[in-house]
Design an enzyme around this catalytic site. Structure first.
Site, mmCIF file in Angstrom:
data_model
loop_
_atom_site.group_PDB
_atom_site.id
_atom_site.type_symbol
_atom_site.label_atom_id
_atom_site.label_comp_id
_atom_site.label_asym_id
_atom_site.label_seq_id
_atom_site.Cartn_x
_atom_site.Cartn_y
_atom_site.Cartn_z
ATOM 1 N N GLY A 291 35.013 36.917 50.676
ATOM 2 C CA GLY A 291 35.310 36.118 49.016
ATOM 3 C C GLY A 291 35.670 34.815 49.290
ATOM 4 O O GLY A 291 35.324 34.205 48.174
ATOM 5 N N ARG A 292 36.155 34.398 50.328
ATOM 6 C CA ARG A 292 36.455 32.994 50.141
ATOM 7 C C ARG A 292 35.079 32.131 50.196
ATOM 8 O O ARG A 292 35.195 30.942 49.652
ATOM 9 C CB ARG A 292 37.361 32.627 51.147
ATOM 10 C CG ARG A 292 38.615 33.006 51.090
ATOM 11 C CD ARG A 292 39.592 32.764 52.183
ATOM 12 N NE ARG A 292 40.862 33.924 51.674
ATOM 13 C CZ ARG A 292 41.525 34.121 52.775
ATOM 14 N NH1 ARG A 292 41.219 34.223 54.069
ATOM 15 N NH2 ARG A 292 42.819 35.224 52.500
ATOM 16 N N GLY A 412 44.727 33.286 44.009
ATOM 17 C CA GLY A 412 44.043 34.481 44.360
ATOM 18 C C GLY A 412 43.409 34.272 45.703
ATOM 19 O O GLY A 412 43.209 33.303 46.252
ATOM 20 N N GLU A 413 43.325 35.535 46.301
ATOM 21 C CA GLU A 413 42.558 35.872 47.719
ATOM 22 C C GLU A 413 43.299 34.942 48.633
ATOM 23 O O GLU A 413 42.550 34.106 49.530
ATOM 24 C CB GLU A 413 41.054 35.445 47.628
ATOM 25 C CG GLU A 413 40.414 36.580 46.745
ATOM 26 C CD GLU A 413 38.969 36.469 47.056
ATOM 27 O OE1 GLU A 413 38.622 35.950 47.976
ATOM 28 O OE2 GLU A 413 38.260 37.083 46.080
ATOM 29 N N GLY A 414 44.701 34.900 48.586
ATOM 30 C CA GLY A 414 45.600 34.077 49.513
ATOM 31 C C GLY A 414 46.053 32.586 48.797
ATOM 32 O O GLY A 414 44.936 31.989 48.330
#
Ligand SMILES: Cc1cc2nc3c(=O)[nH]c(=O)nc-3n(C[C@H](O)[C@H](O)[C@H](O)COP(=O)(O)OP(=O)(O)OC[C@H]3O[C@@H](n4cnc5c(N)ncnc54)[C@H](O)[C@@H]3O)c2cc1C
Length: 589
Positions: A291-292, A412-414
């Site tokens: 995702g990142r 988001g996502e961390g």
């Protein structure tokens, strides 16, 4: 043990579980922390193989044509919905199964090629890019990576076409940044045929429109009183699945359906477990790595849009009888945007290529990419906004929407804070272990310990005496390469010094971590830029291009990045940390 010590032990145990055990090739970012320039991973600059490039060009042409005709980002934002027609079209072009194996109906694209597709979508509409990421980059990723052949046969064919949509459900009230603190639990049934899931998830993109959700829940560890996280495939038609809020109203990426749902005694067959039971955290973080990468691609696309809009405006709007582009403070913004957009693309391509080329552990690089590109995009949007003046504030221009859409990226996502700390700590782990070996042996000498300490000492010493070679092919870039090598050497020195000075308390010193992570990110970004520039210079020379086609934006990036690195390293000894912490503590009470 005090509560803090218990928490620390828990974190160490989780980190041990997550960090890949056993010997493996030294990655690029980990190498930086050891004072090495692991050139094989980053030079020459990666290229998509010609056969796939042809396929990618065809897909991109089809995608552009479709998006031009059917995607209206203003309507998506206004209606807070991505029309089904758009989703179906994305499915037809192949976007919703881009990296899924061809055998299951996907396109079988590499991550590098997939990033080019996401860059295109990200340049147009934040909602659509987040939707695609939620479905493809994370929603069906665990299935692609960890699913059995049977699971893939059952679920993937309809997911890759978009007939079914996917979602990834990790976040809960108690498990936001602290992702390991998942409370949703899954109890095995007496006959062992299924698990019974209970709990709530919130902030889940696509939750209300997904037919398949990858859900993280806590399962008992057999033979102990402990629990661990396991990944499950859950479908909303399972009895007990309750959608509490299908579309939580929100500020940006309004077209995405961000939902909150509960599972109440939901029976999930054991065949729906993804990956090894109890290894869900590792599954989740591996999924987020992908995702990142696409986050980086979407931010690159959006940053290019900012640059295009800002340039158009600066070349047409006149004040004081001059177009805005004549003013140096406007030029400064345009130049920085161009430099950063070049770096964001290079870093995304490089990170994706690490995945494609089989680097086993790319957590550091993906975390760096995410923090770097989301911060750079935020700055680019702010600059483009400023250049537009009051006009940017009105809804007939895309910038106010872009500001709202981009704000989630740093969370988001961390969140970027959590990832910054992660980058520093995971990076320093290698050299830290070597120092520990030396220190423990000094306290308690043993024959085996002395041998290990000697090896560790030699590694540390080797890195401090040798300036790493950065092997560029273009003579005109040698000076940049030498500067980069020296900065890596200085960085390693600074890491060693911090580890010796602070020892274990460094785990809590986030201001120190931030400088170390900041320097590491810029070292990685500079490497990607230099590698790309080297490849382009070589290509230009082979094709007889004149030196006038010099890439000033890339060179500017290197200069600014080197300056930032020097600033981060200087800040390790010259800072206001004590005053800052005292002021914050006084306010916080
Ligand atoms: C629009 C949207 C879509 C989302 N989609 C999904 C999805 O599809 N699937 C999913 O599982 N989740 C999703 N999320 C959840 C998202 O990943 C979380 O919001 C994110 O992980 C942060 O958690 P939190 O919001 O609980 O913030 P918190 O954990 O409460 O953190 C708040 C802030 O505190 C600071 N902070 C926290 N911990 C630390 C630390 N250790 N050190 C320093 N600072 C710290 C950071 O600045 C952070 O931003 C989505 C969220 C939003 C808003």
């Amino acid at each position: 043990m005090t509560e803090t010590e218990v928490q620390r032990q828990k974190e160490i145990q989780q980190a041990e579980e997550l960090l890949f055990a056993g010997p493996q090739a030294l990655g690029f970012a980990k190498g930086l922390f050891q004072g090495h320039f692991v050139s094989d991973w980053v030079m020459p600059y990666p290229r998509i193989p010609p056969a796939q490039q042809t396929e990618l060009d065809k897909t991109l042409a089809e995608l552009r044509e479709f998006l031009d005709a059917k995607l209206d980002p203003v309507a998506v934002d206004r209606e807070a919905d991505i029309p089904r027609e758009v989703i179906d079209g994305l499915g037809r072009v192949g976007v919703l199964g881009m990296t899924a194996p061809k055998g299951f109906g996907g396109c079988g694209f590499t991550q590098m090629a997939n990033c080019k597709v996401l860059e295109e979508i990200g340049s147009r509409c934040g909602s659509t890019s987040v939707f695609v990421n939620a479905h493809h980059s994370i929603g069906i990723r665990a299935l692609i990576l960890f699913g059995t052949n049977e699971q893939k046969q059952t679920w993937l064919p309809k997911l890759v076409t978009g007939e079914w949509l996917g979602a990834f459900a990790l976040t809960e009230k108690e498990a936001g940044s602290d992702a390991a603190n998942v409370q949703m639990h899954a109890r095995p049934s007496e006959d062992g045929s299924h698990f019974i899931l209970n709990g709530e998830k919130r902030y889940i993109t696509n939750a209300a429109i997904a037919r398949v959700l990858t859900v993280m829940a806590r399962t008992p560890v057999p033979g102990s009183d402990k629990t661990a996280i396991t990944a499950f495939l859950v479908t909303p038609d399972m009895p007990g699945f309750e959608m509490l809020e299908p579309r939580m109203p929100k500020m940006g990426i309004r077209g995405t359906a961000t939902g909150r749902f509960a599972l109440r005694d939901v029976k999930v067959p054991k065949e729906n477990i993804l990956g090894p039971p109890g290894k869900g955290l590792k599954v989740a973080l591996t999924v987020l790595d992908f995702g990142r990468t696409t986050f980086g691609a979407c931010c690159t696309g959006a940053a290019k849009t900012c640059l295009r809009l800002a340039t158009q405006h600066a070349n047409t709007r006149k004040q004081f009888n001059k177009t805005l582009g004549n003013f140096h403070l406007v030029k400064k913004k345009i130049a920085r945007m161009a430099a950063d957009a070049y770096a964001m693309e290079a870093m995304t391509t490089m990170t994706a290529s690490l995945i494609d080329r089989g680097l086993e552990d790319y957590m550091l690089e993906t975390a760096m990419l995410k923090v770097f590109t989301t911060e750079r995009l935020w700055e680019a949007i702010n600059d483009a906004f400023q250049i537009h003046g009051g006009s940017a504030y009105f809804v007939d221009l895309p910038l106010e929407r872009m500001v709202r859409d981009a704000r989630i990226n740093q969370i988001g996502e961390g969140s970027n804070e959590v990832l910054t700390s992660f980058i520093a700590l995971v990076g320093m782990r290698g050299p830290g272990m070597e120092f520990k070996e030396i220190y423990d042996t000094m306290l308690k000498p043993s024959r085996a310990g002395i041998g290990r300490a000697w090896t560790a000492g030699m590694h540390r010493l080797g890195a401090t005496v040798r300036i790493p070679d950065v092997p560029v092919r273009s003579a005109e870039l040698k000076s940049f390469a030498n500067q980069l090598g020296r900065l890596i050497w200085r960085f390693n020195f600074a890491v060693n010094r911090a580890l010796i000075a602070y020892r274990e308390p460094i785990l809590d010193l986030q201001l120190v971590q931030e400088r170390i992570a900041g320097a590491a990110m810029d070292l990685f970004a500079s490497t990607c830029v230099l590698s790309r520039l080297d490849a382009e210079t070589q290509f230009g020379q082979r094709n007889g291009e004149s030196p006038a086609s010099k890439n000033y934006a890339a060179e500017l990036f290197l200069r600014q990045s080197f300056r930032r690195i020097r600033g981060f390293l200087a800040g390790l000894s010259d800072n206001d940390d004590k005053a800052l912490l005292a002021a914050a503590n006084l306010v916080l009470g």
